[in-house]
Design a protein around this motif. Structure first.
Motif, PDB file in Angstrom:
ATOM      1  N   ASP A  88       0.832  -1.197   0.000  1.00 51.86           N
ATOM      2  CA  ASP A  88       0.000   0.000   0.000  1.00 51.86           C
ATOM      3  C   ASP A  88       0.870   1.253   0.000  1.00 51.86           C
ATOM      4  O   ASP A  88       0.608   2.210  -0.752  1.00 51.86           O
ATOM      5  CB  ASP A  88      -0.921  -0.016   1.219  1.00 51.86           C
ATOM      6  N   PHE A  98      -5.960   3.222  -9.893  1.00 54.71           N
ATOM      7  CA  PHE A  98      -6.699   2.065  -9.388  1.00 54.71           C
ATOM      8  C   PHE A  98      -6.299   0.773 -10.107  1.00 54.71           C
ATOM      9  O   PHE A  98      -6.049  -0.259  -9.475  1.00 54.71           O
ATOM     10  CB  PHE A  98      -8.201   2.307  -9.537  1.00 54.71           C
ATOM     11  N   ASN A  99      -6.217   0.814 -11.435  1.00 57.92           N
ATOM     12  CA  ASN A  99      -5.879  -0.390 -12.199  1.00 57.92           C
ATOM     13  C   ASN A  99      -4.452  -0.846 -11.911  1.00 57.92           C
ATOM     14  O   ASN A  99      -4.180  -2.046 -11.799  1.00 57.92           O
ATOM     15  CB  ASN A  99      -6.064  -0.144 -13.697  1.00 57.92           C
ATOM     16  N   ARG A 101      -2.779  -0.262  -9.178  1.00 54.78           N
ATOM     17  CA  ARG A 101      -2.764  -0.778  -7.800  1.00 54.78           C
ATOM     18  C   ARG A 101      -3.283  -2.215  -7.766  1.00 54.78           C
ATOM     19  O   ARG A 101      -2.689  -3.086  -7.111  1.00 54.78           O
ATOM     20  CB  ARG A 101      -3.616   0.122  -6.911  1.00 54.78           C
ATOM     21  N   GLN A 102      -4.371  -2.491  -8.465  1.00 58.73           N
ATOM     22  CA  GLN A 102      -4.897  -3.854  -8.535  1.00 58.73           C
ATOM     23  C   GLN A 102      -3.858  -4.806  -9.105  1.00 58.73           C
ATOM     24  O   GLN A 102      -3.690  -5.930  -8.619  1.00 58.73           O
ATOM     25  CB  GLN A 102      -6.163  -3.885  -9.399  1.00 58.73           C
ATOM     26  N   HIS A 103      -3.166  -4.358 -10.153  1.00 60.39           N
ATOM     27  CA  HIS A 103      -2.152  -5.191 -10.794  1.00 60.39           C
ATOM     28  C   HIS A 103      -1.002  -5.468  -9.831  1.00 60.39           C
ATOM     29  O   HIS A 103      -0.501  -6.597  -9.759  1.00 60.39           O
ATOM     30  CB  HIS A 103      -1.643  -4.489 -12.051  1.00 60.39           C
ATOM     31  N   PHE A 105      -1.045  -5.617  -6.495  1.00 60.96           N
ATOM     32  CA  PHE A 105      -1.430  -6.582  -5.467  1.00 60.96           C
ATOM     33  C   PHE A 105      -1.647  -7.978  -6.059  1.00 60.96           C
ATOM     34  O   PHE A 105      -1.371  -8.980  -5.401  1.00 60.96           O
ATOM     35  CB  PHE A 105      -2.691  -6.105  -4.740  1.00 60.96           C
ATOM     36  N   ALA A 106      -2.117  -8.048  -7.305  1.00 62.01           N
ATOM     37  CA  ALA A 106      -2.291  -9.351  -7.944  1.00 62.01           C
ATOM     38  C   ALA A 106      -0.938 -10.019  -8.177  1.00 62.01           C
ATOM     39  O   ALA A 106      -0.775 -11.222  -7.931  1.00 62.01           O
ATOM     40  CB  ALA A 106      -3.041  -9.191  -9.264  1.00 62.01           C
ATOM     41  N   ASP A 112      -5.589  -6.509  -1.113  1.00 61.05           N
ATOM     42  CA  ASP A 112      -5.522  -5.062  -0.968  1.00 61.05           C
ATOM     43  C   ASP A 112      -6.290  -4.635   0.285  1.00 61.05           C
ATOM     44  O   ASP A 112      -7.482  -4.931   0.416  1.00 61.05           O
ATOM     45  CB  ASP A 112      -6.136  -4.405  -2.206  1.00 61.05           C
ATOM     46  N   ARG A 116     -12.185  -1.370  -2.303  1.00 62.68           N
ATOM     47  CA  ARG A 116     -12.197  -1.102  -3.733  1.00 62.68           C
ATOM     48  C   ARG A 116     -13.378  -0.197  -4.078  1.00 62.68           C
ATOM     49  O   ARG A 116     -14.491  -0.454  -3.652  1.00 62.68           O
ATOM     50  CB  ARG A 116     -12.330  -2.406  -4.532  1.00 62.68           C
ATOM     51  N   ASP A 205     -13.884 -12.191   1.130  1.00 62.92           N
ATOM     52  CA  ASP A 205     -13.247 -10.982   0.604  1.00 62.92           C
ATOM     53  C   ASP A 205     -13.707  -9.716   1.312  1.00 62.92           C
ATOM     54  O   ASP A 205     -13.250  -8.616   0.983  1.00 62.92           O
ATOM     55  CB  ASP A 205     -13.547 -10.834  -0.896  1.00 62.92           C
ATOM     56  N   ARG A 265     -15.758  -8.414 -11.679  1.00 62.98           N
ATOM     57  CA  ARG A 265     -15.620  -9.261 -10.502  1.00 62.98           C
ATOM     58  C   ARG A 265     -16.960  -9.900 -10.189  1.00 62.98           C
ATOM     59  O   ARG A 265     -18.013  -9.374 -10.525  1.00 62.98           O
ATOM     60  CB  ARG A 265     -15.159  -8.435  -9.289  1.00 62.98           C
TER      61      ARG A 265
END
Length: 302
Positions: A88, A98-99, A101-103, A105-106, A112, A116, A205, A265
């Motif tokens: 983080d 946002f995209n 950040r998602q990538h 953590f993936a 995360d 979201r 989740d 999702r």
């Protein structure tokens, strides 16, 4: 067109064990994000001559409050543990959107810790689809079973859904606490057991989110049946199947239901109910006629 060097790097990154591939992809992604940001963008002085564009590793480490050696190892794809809190901090330091950040953590195979942002999935187009599906019942709900929208036929499936306060329009809450809904569900025990199993799977989740915890607490206080099922810790999913309803106005209805996800999702879904026999088809026509006559809102709750 990719250069030969870039192509060789891509081939190299796709070989090896999955965890090694992920670490290499993470390292390359961090380097690419670091190199695109200037010190001025993050409030740091541009000191000294720079041979490469972007931030230095020690500057990213400073922004994320981690050790320089540790961050260097991360960019070298070393096998080290990375906490969500550190990821983080890195995401904030590198100004990831946002995209991105998602990538991040993936690639790090981490959850995360930040909630979201949710995009509206019940769009005017979805409402139009549900209306066009009439006389078939259709409903849009999230994986917490909040009823977000429904067509006129679904609005009469359990009685009069419009008469229920919007804050109480939760399918699982109604199934366990509303007498009319309980009478309508023919295979009550099997239906509610599946709902609880799906809810528990989805909650994995969202375990720290107040809305989810509040719903569980409300159900535990209001329904001993929910309490008993919740203690079993069953989990499961179902995209399609059969359901039977004893509608107070037209009688027994036997449907095949299908879930269609409305976002990238598995969160919000539209559930449609198709008659499993001719008798149900005729009764659905009658139910729809009643709904039209009663003036149920075509676009569901506002």
């Amino acid at each position: 067109m990719a250069t030969p060097a870039a192509s060789l790097e891509l081939v190299h990154s796709s070989s090896g064990k999955p965890e090694e591939v992920r670490r290499r992809e993470l390292a390359a992604f961090l380097r690419s994000r670091r190199e695109r940001i200037s010190p001025e963008q993050v409030g740091l002085p541009a000191v000294g001559r720079r041979r490469t564009p972007g931030l230095r590793r020690e500057e990213v480490a400073q922004l994320a409050a981690v050790g320089v050696t540790w961050y260097t190892w991360l960019e070298q794809a070393r096998a080290i543990q990375v906490s969500p809190q550190v990821l983080d901090a890195i995401a904030r330091g590198l100004l990831l959107d946002f995209n991105e950040r998602q990538h991040l953590f993936a690639l790090a195979d981490a959850a995360d810790p930040m909630p979201r942002p949710t995009c509206p999935t019940v769009t005017p187009a979805v409402l139009t689809i549900m209306e066009q599906l009439e006389p078939l019942p259709a409903v849009a709900m999230n994986n917490r079973y909040d009823i977000l929208a429904y067509n006129r036929t679904y609005g009469r499936l359990f009685g009069d859904l419009d008469a229920i306060a919007p804050e109480d329009r939760n399918a699982m809450l109604l199934a366990f606490t509303h007498p009319g809904w309980k009478r309508t569900l023919v295979d009550y025990e099997a239906a509610t057991a599946m709902m609880v199993a799906k809810f528990r799977s989805a909650m994995a989740d969202h375990v720290a989110e107040p809305a989810w915890k509040s719903l569980v607490k409300r159900l535990l206080l209001a329904s001993p049946e929910f309490d008993a099922q919740w203690r079993r810790h069953e989990v499961g999913t179902s995209e399609h199947g059969e359901k039977r309803f004893l509608n107070p106005e037209v009688g027994l209805l036997h449907f095949e239901f299908t879930s269609m996800w409305l976002g990238p999702r598995q969160g919000t879904r539209m559930v449609t109910y198709t008659p499993a026999d001719d008798e149900t088809r005729e009764r659905v026509e009658k139910l729809h006629a009643i709904a039209v006559e009663q003036g149920c809102a075509a676009d569901g709750p506002q």
